[in-house]
Design a protein around this motif. Structure first.
Motif, PDB file in Angstrom:
ATOM      1  N   THR A 110     -61.241 -21.233  19.326  1.00  0.00           N
ATOM      2  CA  THR A 110     -62.623 -21.385  18.847  1.00  0.00           C
ATOM      3  C   THR A 110     -63.590 -20.632  19.756  1.00  0.00           C
ATOM      4  OG1 THR A 110     -62.128 -23.491  17.805  1.00  0.00           O
ATOM      5  CG2 THR A 110     -64.431 -23.077  18.331  1.00  0.00           C
ATOM      6  N   GLU A 111     -63.302 -20.676  21.054  1.00  0.00           N
ATOM      7  CA  GLU A 111     -64.107 -19.914  22.000  1.00  0.00           C
ATOM      8  C   GLU A 111     -64.027 -18.421  21.654  1.00  0.00           C
ATOM      9  OE1 GLU A 111     -64.862 -21.736  25.535  1.00  0.00           O
ATOM     10  OE2 GLU A 111     -66.561 -20.540  24.891  1.00  0.00           O
ATOM     11  N   LEU A 153     -63.465 -17.203  18.732  1.00  0.00           N
ATOM     12  CA  LEU A 153     -64.267 -17.034  17.520  1.00  0.00           C
ATOM     13  C   LEU A 153     -65.720 -16.723  17.901  1.00  0.00           C
ATOM     14  CD1 LEU A 153     -64.837 -17.570  14.398  1.00  0.00           C
ATOM     15  CD2 LEU A 153     -65.267 -19.927  15.108  1.00  0.00           C
ATOM     16  N   GLY A 154     -66.247 -17.473  18.858  1.00  0.00           N
ATOM     17  CA  GLY A 154     -67.613 -17.245  19.323  1.00  0.00           C
ATOM     18  C   GLY A 154     -67.776 -15.853  19.921  1.00  0.00           C
ATOM     19  N   ALA A 158     -67.773 -13.250  17.153  1.00  0.00           N
ATOM     20  CA  ALA A 158     -68.997 -13.265  16.347  1.00  0.00           C
ATOM     21  C   ALA A 158     -70.210 -12.737  17.106  1.00  0.00           C
ATOM     22  CB  ALA A 158     -69.260 -14.687  15.848  1.00  0.00           C
ATOM     23  N   THR A 159     -70.223 -12.924  18.434  1.00  0.00           N
ATOM     24  CA  THR A 159     -71.449 -12.603  19.191  1.00  0.00           C
ATOM     25  C   THR A 159     -71.258 -11.570  20.300  1.00  0.00           C
ATOM     26  OG1 THR A 159     -71.072 -14.303  20.884  1.00  0.00           O
ATOM     27  CG2 THR A 159     -72.208 -15.009  18.874  1.00  0.00           C
TER      28      THR A 159
END
Lengths: 166, 419
Positions: free
Chosen positions: B141-142, B144-145, B148-149
């Motif tokens: 999930t980290e 994923l961040g 995305a950014t």
């Protein structure tokens, strides 16, 4: 999210690493199936005993080893939303927070036993063990971390950030 | 007040003149690495779609299918297939498979430069600290961040400085240095912290060996492990054709939370006994323990130097009857070089089984799991209960030379005791 979390303790000791929580041989399975083998190297009854709302309690160095998010994901799939330990390995701690699992640091978990009814007031920084009557101080959750957990994890935070920038 | 390498890298990456241990910074990520087991298939693919987000910069992303290659069953094959297709669909051109464990592939393919912030969905991402990068493992999930950014929040770590001085004795390898350090610091002694390795031992240590030490930093709980950039780093990267990056060193007045000194000249071959990496003992102290399997491979102990050393010890000899010695070179390139130079032949003639380059046996998911009651001596990085197969099995971690020596005798053996 209310400031009080109540639940029954599932209690383990030191160095519950990610190979124990999420054994590698089952990582190829979908999370719900893999969850049936969570903790199996030390406790084959874990998945069957887990009830939604139970609180996972350990002692030192919880979640050491791998970066595998399948460890907190399998715990979450079994209904665990709160974890209490004396100390955490850092990637596991971050993974919990990112998934919206509250990870509380409490130096006194040694006196918590399996099945104890716990009431965690994470804003006051105290765990009431309703079974023993003990009050155990715990570290208050830092604001930037509580913000993530309160939203339900990193994905919700990212949603807001992406919408804001759109 | 001066800064450590980690502070300098995180200051640069967060666009600030300085950073101090304890600061929380938003760092721009230079490189992101995903593997098959914890890459796109865990949360990332699904949630990136949900967010309607795209990878911020596919050129900075590498995806390596290494844990489930070659797949042992249809489920693993589906995961590799999914990873391959997701990489293509999302414009990730730096995709590798059947090429070996991700960390060796990242280094060999020139995907890491000094002073960069590198994150990966594998805890041994800290390996790239040997090149002077700030490299750390993160969850899916980290990641994923990050995708995305292009950013990640990090707490600037305090640094433990570990100084090793002196020349290693014959028979002693970088793995013994790493085990010495972990034994001293403890398996959670460096949690949230950086480990910076220095001293004359490191100044003359080749890159294959440095990579092994940085790789093991997470076994002390560390966020990252670092070896300062120097002439050895420069030559190694030049040969790989890597330029760019930011060669930092710590300031003389940088602040360390702990300063440890070791006499490397008196170091002897060590092993980590079951089931914790900091359960360290001299090999001679446990040399009676009978083994069933010996494993030479992984992002920790399967490099060219490791195989060359093991082959030199085994050349012209035969491993003990009933013992299996499994060898998995840490990359295809290493495999080919060792084949060209006759190293694989020497190992095979001594009785070794040479496997594909893969993560498989290290975590017991294919190509060499152990059964109940079996003991494995392994050049890998973890000996947790159940790590290489049965939870009734036992894993002792040692250097490639200790693995080879033990395969010869069928018992844990100090390589200095082989004539």
């Amino acid at each position: 999210m209310s400031n009080l979390i109540c639940g029954s303790a599932l209690k383990y000791g030191d160095n519950i690493n990610t190979d124990i929580i999420s054994p590698p041989a089952y990582m190829e399975l979908p999370i719900e199936q893999a969850a049936q083998y969570a903790m199996s190297p030390v406790d084959e009854t874990f998945a069957a005993r887990c009830k939604p709302g139970d609180i996972f309690v350990a002692e030192r160095n919880l979640g050491s080893g791998s970066s595998r998010e399948t460890a907190p994901l399998t715990l979450r799939a079994l209904g665990i939303k709160t974890i209490v330990a004396q100390s955490y390995a850092r990637i596991f701690y971050r993974n919990c927070i990112n998934l919206g699992i509250l990870a509380v640091e409490c130096a006194g978990t040694g006196s918590i036993s399996e099945g104890d009814q716990l009431e965690i007031d994470y804003q006051q920084g105290v765990i009431h063990d309703r079974t023993t009557g003990e009050e155990l101080p715990c570290d208050p959750i830092p604001d930037h971390i509580m913000e993530l957990v309160a939203r339900g994890g990193l994905v919700e935070y990212l949603k807001e950030r992406i919408q804001k920038n759109a | 007040m001066g800064m450590t390498i980690s502070e300098k890298i995180l200051a640069r990456a967060s666009g600030q003149p300085s950073a101090r241990a304890g600061d929380i910074v938003w760092a721009k990520v230079d490189k992101a690495m995903m593997d098959d087991i914890l890459g796109p298939r865990v949360e990332i693919a699904e949630k990136l779609k949900l967010l309607g987000a795209k990878i911020w910069d596919p050129e900075r992303v590498t995806i390596i299918s290494d844990h489930y290659t070659p797949p042992a069953n249809a489920k693993q094959a589906e995961i590799v297939k999914f990873t391959r297709e997701w990489a293509a669909d999302n414009g990730v051109e730096h995709y590798y498979e059947f090429a070996g464990p991700c960390h060796q592939v990242m280094v060999e393919q020139g995907r890491v430069a000094p002073g960069e912030v590198v994150v990966g969905t594998d805890s041994h991402t800290c390996t790239y600290g040997a090149l002077g990068a700030f490299a750390t493992g993160i969850g899916s999930t980290e990641m994923l961040g990050v995708l995305a950014t292009g950013e990640i929040w990090l707490k600037v770590p305090q640094t433990i400085r570990l100084r090793f001085d002196g020349a290693l004795q014959p028979g002693v390898m970088a793995k013994d240095v790493a085990l010495k350090a972990i034994g001293a610091v403890g398996h959670n002694g460096a949690t949230y912290k950086a480990m910076e390795f220095c001293g004359t031992t490191f100044q003359s240590m080749i890159m294959d060996e440095r990579l092994c030490v940085a790789n093991m930093a997470v076994e002390a709980g560390a966020k990252n492990g670092l070896i300062p950039y120097d002439g050895i780093t420069q030559t190694y990267l030049r040969e790989l054709g890597v330029d760019g990056g930011y060669p930092y060193e710590s300031d003389p007045d940088a602040v360390y939370c702990q300063d440890l000194h070791f006499d490397a000249g008196s170091l002897e071959p060590l092993c980590a006994c079951p089931h914790e990496v900091d359960n360290v003992a001299p090999v001679r102290q446990v040399s009676g323990v009978a083994i069933h399997q010996a494993y030479l491979g992984s992002c920790t102990g399967g490099r060219y130097h490791d195989l060359a050393q093991a082959a030199a010890l085994l050349r012209g000899k035969k491993i003990a009857k009933g013992i299996r010695l499994l060898v998995s070179p840490a990359s295809r390139e290493i495999w080919e070089r060792c084949a060209r130079e006759g190293i694989l032949t020497s190992l095979s003639e001594a009785g070794a089984t040479v496997l594909a380059s893969s993560c498989g046996a290290c975590l017991g998911i294919h190509s060499g799991a152990i059964g109940a009651g079996e003991v494995c001596v392994s050049a890998t990085n973890r000996n947790f209960i159940g790590r290489m197969g049965s939870k009734q099995g036992q894993v002792y971690l040692g250097s490639p030379l200790t693995v080879a020596a033990s395969a010869l005798t069928g018992r844990l053996t100090d390589p200095r005791d082989i004539s």
